[in-house]
Design a protein around this motif. Structure first.
Motif, PDB file in Angstrom:
ATOM      1  N   ILE A   1      -6.060  -2.400  -2.779  1.00 14.65           N
ATOM      2  CA  ILE A   1      -4.691  -2.375  -2.257  1.00 14.65           C
ATOM      3  C   ILE A   1      -4.498  -1.078  -1.488  1.00 14.65           C
ATOM      4  O   ILE A   1      -4.761   0.011  -2.009  1.00 14.65           O
ATOM      5  N   ALA A   2      -4.035  -1.185  -0.256  1.00 15.82           N
ATOM      6  CA  ALA A   2      -3.647  -0.011   0.524  1.00 15.82           C
ATOM      7  C   ALA A   2      -2.171   0.259   0.258  1.00 15.82           C
ATOM      8  O   ALA A   2      -1.323  -0.592   0.526  1.00 15.82           O
ATOM      9  N   GLU A   3      -1.870   1.428  -0.311  1.00 18.87           N
ATOM     10  CA  GLU A   3      -0.474   1.781  -0.558  1.00 18.87           C
ATOM     11  C   GLU A   3      -0.049   2.922   0.353  1.00 18.87           C
ATOM     12  O   GLU A   3      -0.865   3.609   0.942  1.00 18.87           O
ATOM     13  N   LYS A   4       1.262   3.098   0.485  1.00 18.65           N
ATOM     14  CA  LYS A   4       1.865   4.035   1.428  1.00 18.65           C
ATOM     15  C   LYS A   4       1.545   3.614   2.871  1.00 18.65           C
ATOM     16  O   LYS A   4       1.243   4.440   3.727  1.00 18.65           O
ATOM     17  N   VAL A   5       1.587   2.304   3.114  1.00 22.21           N
ATOM     18  CA  VAL A   5       1.423   1.771   4.469  1.00 22.21           C
ATOM     19  C   VAL A   5       2.776   1.881   5.163  1.00 22.21           C
ATOM     20  O   VAL A   5       3.709   1.160   4.814  1.00 22.21           O
TER      21      VAL A   5
END
Length: 455
Positions: A205-209
Protein backbone atom coordinates in the motif's frame (compact mmCIF):
# COMPACT_ATOMS: atom_id res chain seq x y z
CA UNK A 1 -1.45 4.97 8.70
CA UNK A 2 -1.74 7.08 11.79
CA UNK A 3 -2.42 10.74 11.08
CA UNK A 4 1.12 11.66 11.99
CA UNK A 5 4.03 10.57 9.84
CA UNK A 6 7.16 8.91 11.17
CA UNK A 7 9.45 6.24 9.77
CA UNK A 8 8.90 2.58 10.63
CA UNK A 9 12.39 2.30 12.08
CA UNK A 10 11.99 5.24 14.47
CA UNK A 11 13.11 4.77 18.11
CA UNK A 12 10.74 2.76 20.26
CA UNK A 13 8.50 4.69 22.58
CA UNK A 14 7.96 3.20 26.00
CA UNK A 15 4.79 1.16 26.22
CA UNK A 16 3.86 2.78 29.49
CA UNK A 17 4.62 6.36 28.56
CA UNK A 18 2.98 9.13 30.53
CA UNK A 19 0.74 11.07 28.16
CA UNK A 20 -1.04 13.85 29.99
CA UNK A 21 -1.86 11.39 32.72
CA UNK A 22 -3.57 8.93 30.39
CA UNK A 23 -1.17 6.10 31.07
CA UNK A 24 0.19 7.25 34.41
CA UNK A 25 -0.10 5.14 37.53
CA UNK A 26 -2.87 6.39 39.84
CA UNK A 27 -1.57 8.07 42.97
CA UNK A 28 -2.12 6.30 46.27
CA UNK A 29 -5.73 6.59 47.29
CA UNK A 30 -8.12 4.76 49.61
CA UNK A 31 -10.75 2.54 48.02
CA UNK A 32 -13.29 4.27 50.23
CA UNK A 33 -12.22 7.82 49.30
CA UNK A 34 -11.63 8.18 45.58
CA UNK A 35 -11.45 11.87 44.84
CA UNK A 36 -13.66 13.19 42.08
CA UNK A 37 -12.31 15.67 39.57
CA UNK A 38 -14.21 18.75 38.55
CA UNK A 39 -17.23 18.05 36.36
CA UNK A 40 -16.47 18.20 32.68
CA UNK A 41 -19.47 18.31 30.37
CA UNK A 42 -19.48 15.36 28.01
CA UNK A 43 -20.08 15.79 24.32
CA UNK A 44 -23.46 14.56 23.06
CA UNK A 45 -21.85 12.77 20.10
CA UNK A 46 -18.98 10.40 19.46
CA UNK A 47 -16.86 10.83 16.33
CA UNK A 48 -14.85 8.63 14.00
CA UNK A 49 -12.69 9.32 10.97
CA UNK A 50 -12.28 7.00 8.01
CA UNK A 51 -9.97 7.34 5.02
CA UNK A 52 -10.48 5.31 1.83
CA UNK A 53 -7.94 2.78 0.56
CA UNK A 54 -8.34 2.19 -3.20
CA UNK A 55 -7.02 -0.30 -5.73
CA UNK A 56 -5.13 0.29 -8.97
CA UNK A 57 -8.34 1.04 -10.88
CA UNK A 58 -9.49 3.57 -8.30
CA UNK A 59 -12.14 1.31 -6.71
CA UNK A 60 -12.69 1.48 -2.96
CA UNK A 61 -11.45 -1.64 -1.13
CA UNK A 62 -11.11 -0.62 2.53
CA UNK A 63 -11.06 2.21 5.07
CA UNK A 64 -8.51 3.09 7.70
CA UNK A 65 -10.40 4.02 10.86
CA UNK A 66 -9.05 7.02 12.75
CA UNK A 67 -9.70 8.50 16.17
CA UNK A 68 -11.53 11.81 16.32
CA UNK A 69 -12.21 13.42 19.68
CA UNK A 70 -14.54 16.15 18.46
CA UNK A 71 -16.28 17.52 15.38
CA UNK A 72 -12.94 18.94 14.23
CA UNK A 73 -11.41 16.64 11.63
CA UNK A 74 -8.03 16.13 13.24
CA UNK A 75 -6.45 13.38 15.30
CA UNK A 76 -5.29 14.97 18.60
CA UNK A 77 -3.95 11.59 19.73
CA UNK A 78 -1.95 11.60 22.96
CA UNK A 79 -2.30 7.90 23.73
CA UNK A 80 -2.35 5.32 20.94
CA UNK A 81 -4.04 2.59 22.98
CA UNK A 82 -6.81 4.89 24.17
CA UNK A 83 -7.41 6.22 20.66
CA UNK A 84 -7.65 2.74 19.18
CA UNK A 85 -9.96 1.50 21.94
CA UNK A 86 -12.31 4.39 21.26
CA UNK A 87 -12.19 3.61 17.53
CA UNK A 88 -13.15 0.00 18.33
CA UNK A 89 -15.98 0.80 20.74
CA UNK A 90 -17.44 3.45 18.46
CA UNK A 91 -17.25 1.25 15.39
CA UNK A 92 -18.57 -1.91 17.04
CA UNK A 93 -21.05 -0.58 19.57
CA UNK A 94 -22.21 2.90 18.62
CA UNK A 95 -21.94 3.55 14.88
CA UNK A 96 -21.94 -0.12 13.85
CA UNK A 97 -19.74 -1.89 11.32
CA UNK A 98 -22.29 -1.73 8.45
CA UNK A 99 -22.52 2.06 8.74
CA UNK A 100 -18.76 2.51 9.06
CA UNK A 101 -17.42 -0.03 6.57
CA UNK A 102 -20.30 -1.19 4.41
CA UNK A 103 -18.97 -4.27 2.60
CA UNK A 104 -15.34 -3.21 2.89
CA UNK A 105 -12.52 -4.00 5.32
CA UNK A 106 -11.35 -1.75 8.14
CA UNK A 107 -7.74 -1.06 9.13
CA UNK A 108 -7.27 -0.39 12.86
CA UNK A 109 -4.04 0.92 14.41
CA UNK A 110 -2.45 -1.34 17.01
CA UNK A 111 0.06 -0.34 19.68
CA UNK A 112 2.17 -2.99 21.37
CA UNK A 113 -0.04 -3.23 24.45
CA UNK A 114 -3.22 -3.64 22.41
CA UNK A 115 -1.70 -6.42 20.32
CA UNK A 116 -1.46 -8.46 23.52
CA UNK A 117 -4.85 -7.47 24.84
CA UNK A 118 -8.20 -9.25 24.74
CA UNK A 119 -9.83 -6.21 23.13
CA UNK A 120 -8.39 -7.34 19.78
CA UNK A 121 -10.91 -10.18 19.74
CA UNK A 122 -13.84 -7.79 19.62
CA UNK A 123 -12.80 -7.24 15.99
CA UNK A 124 -14.03 -10.00 13.65
CA UNK A 125 -10.95 -11.16 11.73
CA UNK A 126 -12.88 -11.35 8.48
CA UNK A 127 -13.60 -7.63 8.52
CA UNK A 128 -10.57 -5.97 10.13
CA UNK A 129 -6.85 -5.65 9.43
CA UNK A 130 -4.57 -5.05 12.43
CA UNK A 131 -2.18 -2.23 11.51
CA UNK A 132 0.99 -2.36 13.62
CA UNK A 133 2.13 1.16 14.40
CA UNK A 134 5.57 2.23 13.29
CA UNK A 135 7.01 2.61 16.79
CA UNK A 136 6.24 -0.98 17.87
CA UNK A 137 9.51 -2.83 18.41
CA UNK A 138 9.25 -6.11 16.53
CA UNK A 139 10.96 -8.32 19.07
CA UNK A 140 10.29 -12.05 19.36
CA UNK A 141 7.39 -11.59 21.78
CA UNK A 142 5.60 -9.35 19.29
CA UNK A 143 6.41 -11.60 16.34
CA UNK A 144 5.07 -14.65 18.17
CA UNK A 145 1.90 -12.72 18.99
CA UNK A 146 1.51 -11.71 15.33
CA UNK A 147 1.91 -15.34 14.30
CA UNK A 148 -0.82 -16.32 16.77
CA UNK A 149 -3.19 -13.62 15.51
CA UNK A 150 -2.61 -14.69 11.92
CA UNK A 151 -3.47 -18.28 12.87
CA UNK A 152 -6.72 -16.91 14.27
CA UNK A 153 -7.52 -15.37 10.90
CA UNK A 154 -6.34 -11.77 11.30
CA UNK A 155 -4.35 -10.03 8.59
CA UNK A 156 -1.40 -7.95 9.77
CA UNK A 157 -0.20 -4.70 8.19
CA UNK A 158 3.01 -2.84 8.99
CA UNK A 159 2.53 0.93 9.04
CA UNK A 160 4.74 3.80 7.85
CA UNK A 161 7.55 1.75 6.33
CA UNK A 162 10.27 3.91 4.79
CA UNK A 163 13.34 1.68 4.57
CA UNK A 164 14.25 -1.98 4.31
CA UNK A 165 15.82 -2.26 7.75
CA UNK A 166 17.07 -5.47 9.35
CA UNK A 167 14.13 -5.19 11.73
CA UNK A 168 11.70 -5.15 8.82
CA UNK A 169 13.41 -8.02 6.97
CA UNK A 170 13.14 -10.20 10.05
CA UNK A 171 9.49 -9.31 10.56
CA UNK A 172 8.17 -9.59 6.98
CA UNK A 173 7.17 -13.28 7.29
CA UNK A 174 4.74 -12.23 10.04
CA UNK A 175 2.90 -9.61 7.95
CA UNK A 176 0.41 -9.76 5.08
CA UNK A 177 0.46 -6.09 4.09
CA UNK A 178 3.13 -3.39 4.11
CA UNK A 179 2.25 0.31 3.95
CA UNK A 180 5.04 2.45 2.51
CA UNK A 181 5.08 6.15 3.39
CA UNK A 182 5.81 8.09 0.19
CA UNK A 183 6.61 11.26 2.11
CA UNK A 184 9.21 9.64 4.35
CA UNK A 185 10.89 7.40 1.77
CA UNK A 186 13.60 8.70 -0.53
CA UNK A 187 12.39 8.43 -4.14
CA UNK A 188 15.65 6.86 -5.23
CA UNK A 189 15.19 4.06 -2.70
CA UNK A 190 11.55 3.31 -3.51
CA UNK A 191 12.02 0.86 -6.44
CA UNK A 192 14.35 -1.42 -4.49
CA UNK A 193 12.13 -1.24 -1.39
CA UNK A 194 9.01 -2.16 -3.38
CA UNK A 195 10.80 -4.96 -5.23
CA UNK A 196 12.12 -6.51 -2.01
CA UNK A 197 8.73 -6.44 -0.26
CA UNK A 198 6.85 -7.71 -3.33
CA UNK A 199 9.34 -10.58 -3.65
CA UNK A 200 8.12 -11.76 -0.22
CA UNK A 201 4.55 -11.94 -1.53
CA UNK A 202 3.23 -9.04 0.54
CA UNK A 203 0.44 -6.67 -0.49
CA UNK A 204 1.88 -3.17 -0.92
CA UNK A 205 0.00 0.00 0.00
CA UNK A 206 1.32 3.43 -0.94
CA UNK A 207 0.28 5.90 1.76
CA UNK A 208 0.53 9.69 1.84
CA UNK A 209 -0.40 9.81 -1.86
CA UNK A 210 -1.10 13.52 -2.25
CA UNK A 211 -0.90 14.29 -6.00
CA UNK A 212 -1.76 12.65 -9.29
CA UNK A 213 1.98 12.38 -9.94
CA UNK A 214 2.37 10.42 -6.68
CA UNK A 215 -0.39 8.05 -7.76
CA UNK A 216 0.96 7.41 -11.24
CA UNK A 217 4.50 6.96 -9.94
CA UNK A 218 3.42 4.53 -7.21
CA UNK A 219 1.20 2.58 -9.59
CA UNK A 220 4.10 2.30 -12.02
CA UNK A 221 6.30 0.87 -9.29
CA UNK A 222 3.81 -1.93 -8.68
CA UNK A 223 1.92 -0.87 -5.55
CA UNK A 224 -1.35 -2.78 -5.10
CA UNK A 225 -3.35 -0.28 -3.05
CA UNK A 226 -3.25 3.46 -2.37
CA UNK A 227 -4.22 5.88 0.39
CA UNK A 228 -3.84 9.63 0.76
CA UNK A 229 -5.25 13.13 0.38
CA UNK A 230 -5.16 12.86 -3.42
CA UNK A 231 -8.16 10.53 -3.18
CA UNK A 232 -9.90 11.82 -0.06
CA UNK A 233 -9.27 13.39 3.27
CA UNK A 234 -10.66 11.41 6.22
CA UNK A 235 -14.44 11.51 6.32
CA UNK A 236 -16.14 12.28 9.62
CA UNK A 237 -18.83 10.03 11.06
CA UNK A 238 -20.74 10.68 14.25
CA UNK A 239 -23.47 9.15 16.39
CA UNK A 240 -25.24 10.11 19.63
CA UNK A 241 -23.27 9.05 22.68
CA UNK A 242 -24.91 6.06 24.40
CA UNK A 243 -24.24 5.50 28.07
CA UNK A 244 -25.05 2.17 29.66
CA UNK A 245 -26.24 1.86 33.25
CA UNK A 246 -23.32 1.10 35.54
CA UNK A 247 -25.38 -1.02 37.89
CA UNK A 248 -26.62 -3.01 34.90
CA UNK A 249 -23.07 -3.62 33.77
CA UNK A 250 -21.96 -4.63 37.27
CA UNK A 251 -24.82 -7.13 37.53
CA UNK A 252 -24.13 -8.44 34.02
CA UNK A 253 -20.47 -9.01 34.81
CA UNK A 254 -21.42 -10.80 38.01
CA UNK A 255 -23.78 -13.12 36.14
CA UNK A 256 -21.13 -13.94 33.57
CA UNK A 257 -18.58 -14.58 36.31
CA UNK A 258 -21.07 -16.97 37.95
CA UNK A 259 -21.44 -18.92 34.69
CA UNK A 260 -25.22 -18.61 34.57
CA UNK A 261 -27.31 -19.82 31.67
CA UNK A 262 -28.61 -17.90 28.68
CA UNK A 263 -32.09 -17.57 30.17
CA UNK A 264 -30.84 -15.72 33.26
CA UNK A 265 -28.62 -13.44 31.21
CA UNK A 266 -31.59 -12.67 28.98
CA UNK A 267 -33.81 -11.84 31.98
CA UNK A 268 -31.19 -9.49 33.37
CA UNK A 269 -30.61 -7.72 30.07
CA UNK A 270 -34.32 -7.13 29.51
CA UNK A 271 -34.29 -4.75 32.48
CA UNK A 272 -31.62 -2.54 30.93
CA UNK A 273 -32.48 -1.29 27.43
CA UNK A 274 -29.28 0.78 27.12
CA UNK A 275 -27.11 -2.30 27.52
CA UNK A 276 -29.31 -4.23 25.10
CA UNK A 277 -28.88 -1.56 22.44
CA UNK A 278 -25.10 -1.81 22.80
CA UNK A 279 -25.16 -5.61 22.71
CA UNK A 280 -27.35 -5.79 19.61
CA UNK A 281 -25.11 -3.33 17.83
CA UNK A 282 -22.05 -5.33 18.80
CA UNK A 283 -23.46 -8.61 17.53
CA UNK A 284 -25.01 -7.24 14.34
CA UNK A 285 -21.74 -5.42 13.64
CA UNK A 286 -19.62 -8.52 13.86
CA UNK A 287 -18.93 -11.90 12.38
CA UNK A 288 -21.01 -13.54 15.12
CA UNK A 289 -24.31 -12.87 13.38
CA UNK A 290 -25.55 -16.03 11.61
CA UNK A 291 -25.97 -14.56 8.13
CA UNK A 292 -28.88 -12.27 9.02
CA UNK A 293 -29.55 -9.38 11.40
CA UNK A 294 -30.17 -10.46 14.99
CA UNK A 295 -33.20 -8.86 16.56
CA UNK A 296 -34.01 -10.94 19.62
CA UNK A 297 -32.11 -10.74 22.86
CA UNK A 298 -31.76 -14.52 23.11
CA UNK A 299 -30.21 -14.66 19.64
CA UNK A 300 -27.80 -11.88 20.60
CA UNK A 301 -26.65 -13.66 23.77
CA UNK A 302 -26.20 -16.97 21.93
CA UNK A 303 -24.38 -15.33 19.00
CA UNK A 304 -21.99 -13.26 21.11
CA UNK A 305 -21.33 -15.80 23.83
CA UNK A 306 -20.60 -14.97 27.44
CA UNK A 307 -16.92 -14.28 26.79
CA UNK A 308 -17.72 -11.53 24.29
CA UNK A 309 -20.41 -10.10 26.56
CA UNK A 310 -17.93 -10.00 29.44
CA UNK A 311 -15.36 -8.18 27.30
CA UNK A 312 -17.93 -5.62 26.27
CA UNK A 313 -19.23 -5.04 29.78
CA UNK A 314 -15.68 -4.61 31.11
CA UNK A 315 -14.98 -2.16 28.33
CA UNK A 316 -17.97 -0.02 29.25
CA UNK A 317 -18.20 -0.34 33.01
CA UNK A 318 -15.71 2.06 34.52
CA UNK A 319 -15.79 4.63 31.75
CA UNK A 320 -19.55 5.10 31.53
CA UNK A 321 -21.91 7.45 33.26
CA UNK A 322 -19.51 9.74 35.13
CA UNK A 323 -19.32 12.53 32.54
CA UNK A 324 -15.57 12.67 33.03
CA UNK A 325 -12.94 12.12 30.36
CA UNK A 326 -10.67 9.16 31.02
CA UNK A 327 -7.61 11.13 32.08
CA UNK A 328 -9.63 13.06 34.68
CA UNK A 329 -11.35 10.07 36.30
CA UNK A 330 -9.30 8.60 39.17
CA UNK A 331 -11.73 5.71 39.69
CA UNK A 332 -11.34 4.62 36.08
CA UNK A 333 -7.56 4.73 36.39
CA UNK A 334 -7.50 2.88 39.70
CA UNK A 335 -9.94 0.14 38.66
CA UNK A 336 -8.28 -0.40 35.33
CA UNK A 337 -4.76 -0.53 36.64
CA UNK A 338 -5.67 -2.81 39.51
CA UNK A 339 -7.71 -5.32 37.51
CA UNK A 340 -5.14 -5.74 34.78
CA UNK A 341 -2.23 -5.83 37.23
CA UNK A 342 -3.95 -8.70 39.02
CA UNK A 343 -4.60 -10.50 35.75
CA UNK A 344 -0.95 -10.15 34.68
CA UNK A 345 0.26 -11.30 38.09
CA UNK A 346 -2.07 -14.31 37.96
CA UNK A 347 -0.68 -15.23 34.55
CA UNK A 348 2.81 -15.05 36.02
CA UNK A 349 1.81 -17.39 38.84
CA UNK A 350 -0.05 -19.85 36.59
CA UNK A 351 0.76 -19.27 32.89
CA UNK A 352 -1.60 -22.02 31.69
CA UNK A 353 -4.57 -21.29 33.95
CA UNK A 354 -6.86 -18.92 32.05
CA UNK A 355 -9.66 -19.40 34.60
CA UNK A 356 -7.42 -18.14 37.42
CA UNK A 357 -6.35 -15.11 35.34
CA UNK A 358 -9.99 -14.26 34.56
CA UNK A 359 -10.89 -14.58 38.25
CA UNK A 360 -8.02 -12.25 39.18
CA UNK A 361 -9.21 -9.66 36.67
CA UNK A 362 -12.77 -9.89 38.01
CA UNK A 363 -11.51 -9.59 41.58
CA UNK A 364 -9.78 -6.34 40.64
CA UNK A 365 -12.93 -5.03 38.96
CA UNK A 366 -15.26 -5.96 41.82
CA UNK A 367 -12.86 -4.74 44.52
CA UNK A 368 -13.95 -1.19 43.66
CA UNK A 369 -17.61 -1.69 42.76
CA UNK A 370 -18.73 -0.63 46.25
CA UNK A 371 -17.12 2.78 45.60
CA UNK A 372 -18.96 2.97 42.31
CA UNK A 373 -22.38 2.35 43.87
CA UNK A 374 -21.72 4.09 47.19
CA UNK A 375 -21.98 1.08 49.47
CA UNK A 376 -19.80 -1.35 51.46
CA UNK A 377 -18.05 -4.39 49.95
CA UNK A 378 -20.18 -6.85 51.98
CA UNK A 379 -23.49 -5.22 51.06
CA UNK A 380 -22.53 -4.89 47.40
CA UNK A 381 -21.35 -8.50 47.11
CA UNK A 382 -24.58 -9.82 48.67
CA UNK A 383 -26.46 -8.80 45.56
CA UNK A 384 -23.99 -10.07 42.99
CA UNK A 385 -23.80 -13.80 43.54
CA UNK A 386 -20.11 -14.01 42.69
CA UNK A 387 -17.98 -17.13 42.91
CA UNK A 388 -16.88 -17.78 46.49
CA UNK A 389 -13.18 -17.25 45.73
CA UNK A 390 -13.83 -13.79 44.28
CA UNK A 391 -16.19 -12.76 47.09
CA UNK A 392 -13.73 -13.88 49.78
CA UNK A 393 -10.90 -12.00 48.05
CA UNK A 394 -12.90 -8.77 47.80
CA UNK A 395 -14.48 -8.92 51.27
CA UNK A 396 -11.72 -10.15 53.55
CA UNK A 397 -8.76 -10.47 51.17
CA UNK A 398 -8.64 -14.24 51.68
CA UNK A 399 -7.12 -16.89 49.45
CA UNK A 400 -4.65 -16.45 46.62
CA UNK A 401 -6.89 -13.88 44.93
CA UNK A 402 -7.06 -11.96 48.19
CA UNK A 403 -3.27 -11.95 48.43
CA UNK A 404 -3.00 -10.72 44.85
CA UNK A 405 -5.39 -7.92 45.77
CA UNK A 406 -3.22 -6.96 48.76
CA UNK A 407 -0.11 -6.94 46.58
CA UNK A 408 -1.90 -4.78 44.00
CA UNK A 409 -2.93 -2.26 46.65
CA UNK A 410 0.63 -2.11 48.00
CA UNK A 411 1.96 -1.42 44.51
CA UNK A 412 -0.65 1.31 44.01
CA UNK A 413 0.64 3.04 47.16
CA UNK A 414 4.21 2.69 45.94
CA UNK A 415 5.03 0.58 49.00
CA UNK A 416 7.58 -1.81 47.48
CA UNK A 417 8.64 -3.14 50.89
CA UNK A 418 5.11 -4.14 51.78
CA UNK A 419 4.58 -5.77 48.38
CA UNK A 420 7.79 -7.77 48.81
CA UNK A 421 6.80 -8.76 52.35
CA UNK A 422 3.38 -9.94 51.17
CA UNK A 423 4.97 -12.05 48.44
CA UNK A 424 7.27 -13.58 51.07
CA UNK A 425 4.33 -14.23 53.38
CA UNK A 426 2.40 -16.00 50.62
CA UNK A 427 5.38 -18.16 49.62
CA UNK A 428 5.00 -21.02 47.16
CA UNK A 429 4.40 -19.95 43.59
CA UNK A 430 4.15 -16.30 44.66
CA UNK A 431 7.97 -16.30 44.75
CA UNK A 432 7.93 -15.61 41.01
CA UNK A 433 6.64 -12.08 41.78
CA UNK A 434 10.04 -10.48 42.26
CA UNK A 435 10.31 -6.70 42.81
CA UNK A 436 11.56 -6.32 39.23
CA UNK A 437 8.61 -8.27 37.82
CA UNK A 438 6.09 -6.38 39.96
CA UNK A 439 7.49 -3.10 38.66
CA UNK A 440 7.20 -4.30 35.09
CA UNK A 441 3.65 -5.56 35.55
CA UNK A 442 2.67 -2.27 37.16
CA UNK A 443 3.93 -0.34 34.14
CA UNK A 444 2.02 -2.57 31.74
CA UNK A 445 -1.14 -2.33 33.81
CA UNK A 446 -0.91 1.46 34.03
CA UNK A 447 -0.72 1.74 30.25
CA UNK A 448 -3.31 -0.89 29.49
CA UNK A 449 -6.62 0.28 30.85
CA UNK A 450 -6.64 3.44 28.77
CA UNK A 451 -7.90 0.99 26.16
CA UNK A 452 -11.08 0.57 28.18
CA UNK A 453 -12.28 4.17 28.40
CA UNK A 454 -14.71 5.52 25.90
CA UNK A 455 -15.13 9.14 26.44
Amino acid sequence: MSDSSSPFASPVRAAARDTSGAGAQPQAQSDQHVAHSAHVGSQPFVYLGRQPIIDRSGALTAYELLFRGSAQNRADVTDDALATAQVITRTMGQLGVPAVLGRHHGYVNMSRELLFDDIVHLLPPGRFVLEVLEHVHLDMAVLERLAQLRREGYRIAFDDVSALTDNLRRALPYADIVKVDLRQTERAALPALVEAIAAEGKTLIAEKVETSEDFEYARGLGFDLFQGYFFARPQMLHAPRVRASRLALVRLLALVASDVGVAELERELRSHPGVVVQLLRLVNSSAYAPGRPISSLREAVLAAGTRQIARWAQLLLYASGRDLPWACDPLVQLAGTRSHFMELAARSLAPNDAVFADAAFMTGIFSLVHVLVGSTPAHTLERLGLAREISEAVDGQRGELGMLLRVAQACERGDDRLAEALVGEAGGRFAVLTPALLGELNLWASAWFSAYADG
